[in-house]
Design a protein around this motif. Structure first.
Motif, PDB file in Angstrom:
ATOM      1  N   PHE A 131       0.954  -5.176   9.450  1.00 63.37           N
ATOM      2  CA  PHE A 131       1.777  -5.286  10.916  1.00 63.37           C
ATOM      3  C   PHE A 131       3.684  -5.906  10.528  1.00 63.37           C
ATOM      4  O   PHE A 131       3.955  -6.194  11.343  1.00 63.37           O
TER       5      PHE A 131
ATOM      6  N   LEU B  68       3.652   4.354   5.914  1.00 62.41           N
ATOM      7  CA  LEU B  68       2.694   3.293   6.592  1.00 62.41           C
ATOM      8  C   LEU B  68       2.762   3.651   8.308  1.00 62.41           C
ATOM      9  O   LEU B  68       3.844   3.844   8.278  1.00 62.41           O
ATOM     10  N   ILE B  69       1.429   3.885   8.766  1.00 64.43           N
ATOM     11  CA  ILE B  69       1.440   4.106  10.500  1.00 64.43           C
ATOM     12  C   ILE B  69       0.739   2.817  10.797  1.00 64.43           C
ATOM     13  O   ILE B  69      -0.786   2.513   9.735  1.00 64.43           O
ATOM     14  N   HIS B  70       1.000   2.111  11.549  1.00 63.94           N
ATOM     15  CA  HIS B  70       0.624   0.996  11.645  1.00 63.94           C
ATOM     16  C   HIS B  70      -0.252   1.811  12.847  1.00 63.94           C
ATOM     17  O   HIS B  70       0.756   1.693  13.846  1.00 63.94           O
ATOM     18  N   ASP B  71      -1.512   1.086  13.128  1.00 66.46           N
ATOM     19  CA  ASP B  71      -2.099   1.277  13.871  1.00 66.46           C
ATOM     20  C   ASP B  71      -2.980   0.199  14.513  1.00 66.46           C
ATOM     21  O   ASP B  71      -3.799  -0.029  13.998  1.00 66.46           O
ATOM     22  N   SER B  72      -1.738  -0.439  15.806  1.00 64.77           N
ATOM     23  CA  SER B  72      -2.577  -1.629  16.492  1.00 64.77           C
ATOM     24  C   SER B  72      -3.683  -1.439  16.940  1.00 64.77           C
ATOM     25  O   SER B  72      -5.036  -2.519  16.602  1.00 64.77           O
TER      26      SER B  72
ATOM     27  N   LYS C 129      -6.469   0.506  16.915  1.00 69.20           N
ATOM     28  CA  LYS C 129      -7.640   0.632  15.874  1.00 69.20           C
ATOM     29  C   LYS C 129      -7.765  -1.324  14.875  1.00 69.20           C
ATOM     30  O   LYS C 129      -8.559  -0.732  13.493  1.00 69.20           O
ATOM     31  N   ASN C 130      -6.825  -1.571  14.612  1.00 67.11           N
ATOM     32  CA  ASN C 130      -6.684  -2.669  13.850  1.00 67.11           C
ATOM     33  C   ASN C 130      -6.624  -1.914  12.306  1.00 67.11           C
ATOM     34  O   ASN C 130      -7.584  -2.633  10.883  1.00 67.11           O
ATOM     35  N   MET C 131      -6.035  -0.808  11.508  1.00 66.37           N
ATOM     36  CA  MET C 131      -5.309  -0.454  10.729  1.00 66.37           C
ATOM     37  C   MET C 131      -3.766  -0.099  10.535  1.00 66.37           C
ATOM     38  O   MET C 131      -3.547   0.109  11.294  1.00 66.37           O
ATOM     39  N   THR C 132      -4.125   0.298   9.656  1.00 61.67           N
ATOM     40  CA  THR C 132      -2.678   1.029   8.506  1.00 61.67           C
ATOM     41  C   THR C 132      -3.007   2.117   7.870  1.00 61.67           C
ATOM     42  O   THR C 132      -4.362   2.385   7.011  1.00 61.67           O
ATOM     43  N   LEU C 133      -2.949   3.372   8.522  1.00 66.13           N
ATOM     44  CA  LEU C 133      -2.510   4.726   7.106  1.00 66.13           C
ATOM     45  C   LEU C 133      -1.561   5.282   6.675  1.00 66.13           C
ATOM     46  O   LEU C 133      -0.180   4.532   6.729  1.00 66.13           O
ATOM     47  N   VAL C 134      -1.846   5.734   5.232  1.00 69.82           N
ATOM     48  CA  VAL C 134      -0.801   6.341   4.509  1.00 69.82           C
ATOM     49  C   VAL C 134      -0.879   7.940   4.222  1.00 69.82           C
ATOM     50  O   VAL C 134      -1.776   7.490   3.965  1.00 69.82           O
TER      51      VAL C 134
ATOM     52  N   TYR D 257      -5.211  10.998   6.512  1.00 66.71           N
ATOM     53  CA  TYR D 257      -4.800   9.375   5.752  1.00 66.71           C
ATOM     54  C   TYR D 257      -5.991   8.707   5.218  1.00 66.71           C
ATOM     55  O   TYR D 257      -6.987   8.530   5.357  1.00 66.71           O
ATOM     56  N   TYR D 258      -4.555   7.687   3.904  1.00 67.56           N
ATOM     57  CA  TYR D 258      -5.781   6.849   3.563  1.00 67.56           C
ATOM     58  C   TYR D 258      -6.046   5.702   4.622  1.00 67.56           C
ATOM     59  O   TYR D 258      -4.878   5.705   5.166  1.00 67.56           O
ATOM     60  N   VAL D 259      -6.940   5.040   4.436  1.00 65.37           N
ATOM     61  CA  VAL D 259      -6.538   3.989   6.279  1.00 65.37           C
ATOM     62  C   VAL D 259      -6.688   2.828   4.565  1.00 65.37           C
ATOM     63  O   VAL D 259      -7.266   2.521   3.304  1.00 65.37           O
ATOM     64  N   VAL D 260      -6.012   1.603   4.431  1.00 65.42           N
ATOM     65  CA  VAL D 260      -5.858   0.638   4.109  1.00 65.42           C
ATOM     66  C   VAL D 260      -5.837  -0.520   5.154  1.00 65.42           C
ATOM     67  O   VAL D 260      -5.326  -0.378   6.453  1.00 65.42           O
ATOM     68  N   PRO D 261      -6.142  -1.913   4.999  1.00 64.64           N
ATOM     69  CA  PRO D 261      -6.453  -2.849   5.710  1.00 64.64           C
ATOM     70  C   PRO D 261      -5.029  -3.483   6.687  1.00 64.64           C
ATOM     71  O   PRO D 261      -3.997  -2.854   5.842  1.00 64.64           O
ATOM     72  N   PRO D 262      -4.925  -3.816   7.702  1.00 65.17           N
ATOM     73  CA  PRO D 262      -4.100  -3.869   8.519  1.00 65.17           C
ATOM     74  C   PRO D 262      -2.679  -4.112   7.881  1.00 65.17           C
ATOM     75  O   PRO D 262      -2.311  -5.172   7.455  1.00 65.17           O
TER      76      PRO D 262
ATOM     77  N   PRO E 191       1.377  -1.340  -0.127  1.00 57.74           N
ATOM     78  CA  PRO E 191       0.165   0.354   0.121  1.00 57.74           C
ATOM     79  C   PRO E 191       0.888   1.396  -0.199  1.00 57.74           C
ATOM     80  O   PRO E 191       0.619   2.400  -0.129  1.00 57.74           O
TER      81      PRO E 191
END
Ligand SMILES: [Zn+2]
Lengths: 477, 96
Positions: free
Chosen positions: B94, A131-135, A137-142, B87-92, A85
């Motif tokens: 990790f 990418l910023i990982h938000d654990s 909220k269980n989502m990834t921000l771009v 931000y754009y939000v995409v599925p996690p 992403p």
């Protein structure tokens, strides 16, 4: 017991300091509001047409020339396909088949010897988003602000044998790129990132061992630790009769060990093909010659010339040329006041201290050569003393402050009025009978105390030489 | 070449898409049709042909290094299926 050596090659990614991105007119400024520097091209909207930034090609050629590479007459860009992403188009525009430059070399210094490190190739490509990982909220921000920021990738030959050589190579490269003005190479901000290819082999063996790749290192200290940790890991495996897996690893600096990311067999097939949206490059001899004329005098040449022209030591020359900014300041201030040793002393001692104390970079220095020269001449002519000189130096080093104005405004001119100083000294001697008798009993330290007291009552502005003379005279009589 | 169920799964996995069973069957059929169509090229003798990467004869097409897109990004992320503040939000994801 078998003896092993470590074989290291580096891939260095450097963000170029252009004003706009590689394929669109978005700004490359760091630290802006998320996604504010993005447009249909750099977020990969269908149908958007990328157009190559000319300066990116010029910067890449300049670096290629500085690294003694052969510049390709014909060069093309390629599509590297993978899905992640941070890469909005699902492909990165990069170069594989015909990079801008190949076959270069750079000389590094380690301990007491020089060594030539080969440059395999140098190519241009676009950076990806963040990418910023938000654990929680269980989502990834771009954030696509960095998407499309121009990069050059410099691929070395596997010519390095230790962490020290790698450090020396990276420092040399960084100084060179900063002299060229093509990048700020701030590792902590990610504008210089390093992939380490490392293998080990028995000493004397000429074949390369199976290598691992450690991705995305961005501090010199972590790089050194990663090299030591990974080479020990591989030697341990070989010594216990095992085999090294070809794989990509990630260095965990907290745990002080590398961890597997993926095996080579699982690696993506990037399906590279020529990028049809970007016209091929034809780099003419004329263009190369124009750029060659822009190459600056680099650190190594300056170090030799400084010793010869200014009679300063190799060590001093090394410090003064550690950045283009300090070197320019030194050369131009010296041209104005013709006192190279004084200019060198001020920059070496006070300048370096202020940089360190304030955690600032050489390009943040406000001091101009004119002001430095003025300040040095003021001291030389006895208009201010050295103590006040330091204050003025620090002020105009950090801020837009003119030494002349500052000295006038704060009344810092040196006081050499004999009559006035005698009055002050008389008072100091009266107030410090203990020091006077100590001095008369042979304690020379007491004299320094009396000088200090006199300077203090003069708010540091007295002519120190004159204070010395008057004090001696009065104490002896 | 034929797209098997397995290679279809690989591709779908790579592009992070998931499909219902009946969609899969239809897509595998469509893909195979496309591949067959392209395979007609195998009947041609292309030994003496240079591969062609560009349909035009252009070279050195550049823009000057000027940042002038200040407002171009505004609101773009609102087109995305999901967004949050700027931000754009995409599925996690990790791992690195
Ligand atoms: Zn853009």
């Amino acid at each position: 017991m078998k003896r092993y050596e470590t074989v290291i090659g580096l891939e260095v990614h450097v963000e170029l300091s252009t004003a706009s991105k590689i394929f669109c007119a978005c700004s490359t400024k760091f630290g802006e509001k998320p996604n504010s520097n993005s447009c249909p091209i750099c977020i990969g909207m269908p149908g958007a047409m990328p157009i190559l930034n000319k300066k990116v090609v010029e910067y890449a050629i300049l670096v290629g020339l500085a690294l003694n590479c052969t510049i390709s007459k014909k060069s093309i860009l390629d599509r590297k396909n993978y899905f992640y992403p941070d890469l909005p188009k699902a492909y990165q525009i990069s170069q594989l088949y015909f990079p801008i430059a190949r076959n270069g070399r750079i000389t590094i210094d380690t301990d007491d010897k020089s060594k030539s490190i080969g440059i395999h190739e140098l190519h241009i490509e676009e950076d990806a988003g963040k990418l910023i990982h938000d654990s929680d909220k269980n989502m990834t921000l771009v954030d696509y602000n960095r998407s499309g920021v121009p990069l050059i990738e410099i691929v070395s030959e596997p010519d390095m044998r230790s962490a020290e050589e790698v450090k020396s190579y990276l420092e040399k490269l960084r100084t060179m790129l900063r002299y060229l003005g093509v990048s700020d190479c701030k590792m902590q901000e990610g504008s210089m990132r390093v992939d380490i290819n490392l293998s080990v082999r028995e000493v004397g063996d000429t074949r390369l061992g199976t290598r691992t790749e450690i991705k995305n290192m961005n501090s010199l200290k972590a790089i050194s630790r990663a090299i030591e940790g990974e080479s020990k890991r591989q030697i341990d495996i070989l010594q216990s009769g095992g085999l090294i897996d070809q794989e990509t690893r990630r260095w965990d600096d907290n745990e002080n060990e590398s961890v597997r990311m993926r095996l080579k067999e699982e690696a993506d097939d990037y399906r590279y093909f020529p990028e049809p949206d970007i016209a091929p490059l034809e780099i003419s001899d004329e263009w190369i010659h124009e750029l060659m004329a822009l190459l600056p005098e680099f650190q190594d040449e300056k170090i030799l010339r400084y010793q010869k022209d200014y009679g300063i030591s190799e060590y001093e020359a090394g410090v003064l040329t550690s950045s283009k900014e300090i070197a320019n300041l030194f050369e131009r201030a010296t041209r104005l006041c013709n006192l190279p040793k004084e200019v060198s002393n001020w920059l070496m001692v006070e300048g370096m201290r202020i940089l360190k104390d304030n955690y600032i970079d050489p390009w943040d220095i406000c001091l101009t050569p004119e002001r430095l020269s003025t300040l040095i001449l003021m001291i030389e002519e006895g208009r201010i003393n050295r103590i006040k000189g330091k204050e003025v130096f620090e002020k105009s080093f950090l801020e837009d402050v003119d030494p002349e104005d500052y000295v006038k405004k704060h009344g810092l001119e040196m006081i050499s009025d004999d009559k006035m100083l005698r009055k002050v000294v008389v008072k100091v001697l009266e107030d410090n009978p203990q020091s006077v008798s100590d001095y008369k009993n042979g304690k020379t330290k007491a004299f320094d105390n009396l000088v200090g007291q006199t300077m203090k009552s003069m708010k540091g502005k007295a002519d120190p030489a004159l204070v010395n003379t008057i004090l001696k005279e009065m104490l002896e009589n | 070449m034929k797209i098997s169920k397995e290679s279809f799964h690989n591709i779908a996995d790579m592009v992070k898409l998931s499909f219902k069973e009946e969609e899969k069957l239809k897509l595998i059929k469509d893909l195979n049709h496309t591949v067959e169509f392209i395979e007609t090229m195998n009947d041609m003798n292309t030994d003496s042909q240079e591969p062609m990467s560009y349909i035009h004869n252009l070279k050195n097409v550049f823009r000057e290094d000027v940042a002038s897109n200040a407002k171009a990004g505004q609101g773009l992320h609102e087109n995305a299926p999901e967004s949050m503040s700027d931000y754009y939000v995409v599925p996690p994801i990790f791992h690195d």
